[in-house]
Scaffold this motif. Structure first.
Motif, mmCIF file in Angstrom:
data_model
loop_
_atom_site.group_PDB
_atom_site.id
_atom_site.type_symbol
_atom_site.label_atom_id
_atom_site.label_comp_id
_atom_site.label_asym_id
_atom_site.label_seq_id
_atom_site.Cartn_x
_atom_site.Cartn_y
_atom_site.Cartn_z
ATOM 1 N N LEU A 157 44.795 33.921 45.101
ATOM 2 C CA LEU A 157 43.938 33.639 43.942
ATOM 3 C C LEU A 157 44.089 34.698 42.871
ATOM 4 C CD1 LEU A 157 40.670 32.340 45.639
ATOM 5 C CD2 LEU A 157 42.177 31.058 44.123
ATOM 6 N N GLY A 158 44.243 35.961 43.287
ATOM 7 C CA GLY A 158 44.439 37.039 42.317
ATOM 8 C C GLY A 158 45.711 36.841 41.499
ATOM 9 N N ILE A 159 46.792 36.442 42.183
ATOM 10 C CA ILE A 159 48.045 36.176 41.473
ATOM 11 C C ILE A 159 47.875 35.006 40.507
ATOM 12 C CG2 ILE A 159 50.426 35.388 41.751
ATOM 13 C CD1 ILE A 159 50.091 38.265 42.524
ATOM 14 N N GLY A 160 47.234 33.936 40.977
ATOM 15 C CA GLY A 160 47.012 32.778 40.118
ATOM 16 C C GLY A 160 46.151 33.104 38.908
ATOM 17 N N ILE A 161 45.098 33.878 39.130
ATOM 18 C CA ILE A 161 44.217 34.276 38.032
ATOM 19 C C ILE A 161 44.973 35.139 37.032
ATOM 20 C CG2 ILE A 161 42.210 35.717 37.466
ATOM 21 C CD1 ILE A 161 41.051 34.765 40.197
ATOM 22 N N ALA A 162 45.774 36.069 37.522
ATOM 23 C CA ALA A 162 46.553 36.943 36.634
ATOM 24 C C ALA A 162 47.518 36.127 35.775
ATOM 25 C CB ALA A 162 47.316 37.983 37.449
ATOM 26 N N PHE A 163 48.160 35.129 36.380
ATOM 27 C CA PHE A 163 49.117 34.297 35.637
ATOM 28 C C PHE A 163 48.412 33.477 34.564
ATOM 29 C CE2 PHE A 163 51.187 30.148 35.124
ATOM 30 C CZ PHE A 163 52.433 30.551 34.651
ATOM 31 N N LEU A 164 47.332 32.774 34.951
ATOM 32 C CA LEU A 164 46.633 31.919 33.995
ATOM 33 C C LEU A 164 45.993 32.732 32.876
ATOM 34 C CD1 LEU A 164 44.930 29.325 36.382
ATOM 35 C CD2 LEU A 164 46.900 28.961 34.897
ATOM 36 N N ALA A 165 45.360 33.850 33.232
ATOM 37 C CA ALA A 165 44.695 34.678 32.219
ATOM 38 C C ALA A 165 45.713 35.279 31.246
ATOM 39 C CB ALA A 165 43.891 35.780 32.892
ATOM 40 N N THR A 166 46.859 35.706 31.764
ATOM 41 C CA THR A 166 47.893 36.255 30.882
ATOM 42 C C THR A 166 48.438 35.178 29.958
ATOM 43 O OG1 THR A 166 48.515 37.862 32.582
ATOM 44 C CG2 THR A 166 50.094 37.482 30.822
ATOM 45 N N LEU A 167 48.616 33.958 30.485
ATOM 46 C CA LEU A 167 49.092 32.853 29.655
ATOM 47 C C LEU A 167 48.113 32.536 28.537
ATOM 48 C CD1 LEU A 167 51.146 30.573 29.160
ATOM 49 C CD2 LEU A 167 49.863 29.178 30.797
ATOM 50 N N VAL A 168 46.821 32.482 28.868
ATOM 51 C CA VAL A 168 45.798 32.208 27.847
ATOM 52 C C VAL A 168 45.788 33.319 26.805
ATOM 53 C CG1 VAL A 168 43.314 31.999 27.442
ATOM 54 C CG2 VAL A 168 44.365 30.811 29.376
ATOM 55 N N THR A 169 45.912 34.565 27.244
ATOM 56 C CA THR A 169 45.917 35.688 26.309
ATOM 57 C C THR A 169 47.123 35.620 25.379
ATOM 58 O OG1 THR A 169 44.816 37.046 27.979
ATOM 59 C CG2 THR A 169 45.821 38.194 26.122
ATOM 60 N N GLN A 170 48.286 35.260 25.932
ATOM 61 C CA GLN A 170 49.489 35.100 25.102
ATOM 62 C C GLN A 170 49.245 34.064 24.001
ATOM 63 O OE1 GLN A 170 52.263 36.824 25.220
ATOM 64 N NE2 GLN A 170 52.812 37.376 27.324
#
Length: 225
Positions: A157-170
């Protein structure tokens, strides 16, 4: 009717199933509200550190809060915190792997302190280059997971959250909502996924601890009934 079997017509006791469902729904809402406000508080404090060090820059016309942050940042972080904090124990139950590692509030508070320290290091500590900073924060974030979580579901879940949050921030930076100084990973800083990963683990631990407290309360009520 025999004496002792009389029942006042105005009092009607709910069945155990309805009572349990009601208790779970109310506790779910309470947990969501608590997680939301924790997320808002952490967003205000941590975003202030980033702004003071000029890591993140917001347009002057959106600065509208006492902590010199865009008004939408704390509510968004609070909502994400509530979702993450409720999702972790739900996934644990779905996988049939209840999380029992270091389940006490003192451990949760230490996890929050380490997370704040990681975020503080990203803004305060000067490294020769961003690669060293990113590798250091990645090691610290994984160390936080190993120290306070150690579950496969938590890591995933941490990896998934990091990926989605970074994508949204981009996407937000790409559309000019705000910007990062010296971006080195497309439009953001390369260490940002590490912060999101550590934040997901931290809010997951808080959510799990709140869920465990809920289970204790429901069990006590069921025992009394």
């Amino acid at each position: 009717m025999a004496e002792g079997e009389t029942q006042s017509p105005g009092r009607k006791k709910c069945g155990p199933y309805i009572s349990s469902v009601t208790s779970r729904t109310v506790n779910l809402m309470i947990r969501g509200v608590v997680l939301f406000f924790i997320g808002v508080f952490l967003a205000l404090v941590l975003n202030l550190l980033q702004i003071q060090r000029n890591v993140t820059l917001f347009p002057p016309d959106v600065i509208a809060s006492i902590f010199s942050s865009a008004w939408w940042v704390p509510p968004c972080c609070g909502t994400a915190s509530a979702v993450i904090g409720l999702l972790y124990p739900c996934i644990d139950r779905h996988l049939g792997e209840p999380h029992k590692f270091k389940r006490e509030w003192s451990s949760v508070m230490r996890c929050v302190a380490v997370f704040v320290g990681i975020n503080h290091a990203s803004a305060k500590v000067d490294f020769d280059n961003n690669i060293q900073l990113s590798l250091t924060l990645a090691a610290l974030s994984i160390g936080l997971w190993w120290t306070f979580d150690r579950s496969r579901s938590g890591f995933g879940l941490g990896i998934g959250i990091a990926f989605l949050a970074t994508l949204v921030t981009q996407l937000l930076v790409y559309n000019g909502v705000y910007q990062y100084t010296s971006p080195d990973f497309l439009y953001v800083r390369s260490w940002l996924p590490c912060i999101f990963f550590a934040g997901g683990i931290t809010m997951g631990n808080i959510g799990r601890q709140l869920a465990m407290y809920e289970c204790k309360v429901i069990a006590e009520k069921s025992h009394q009934e």
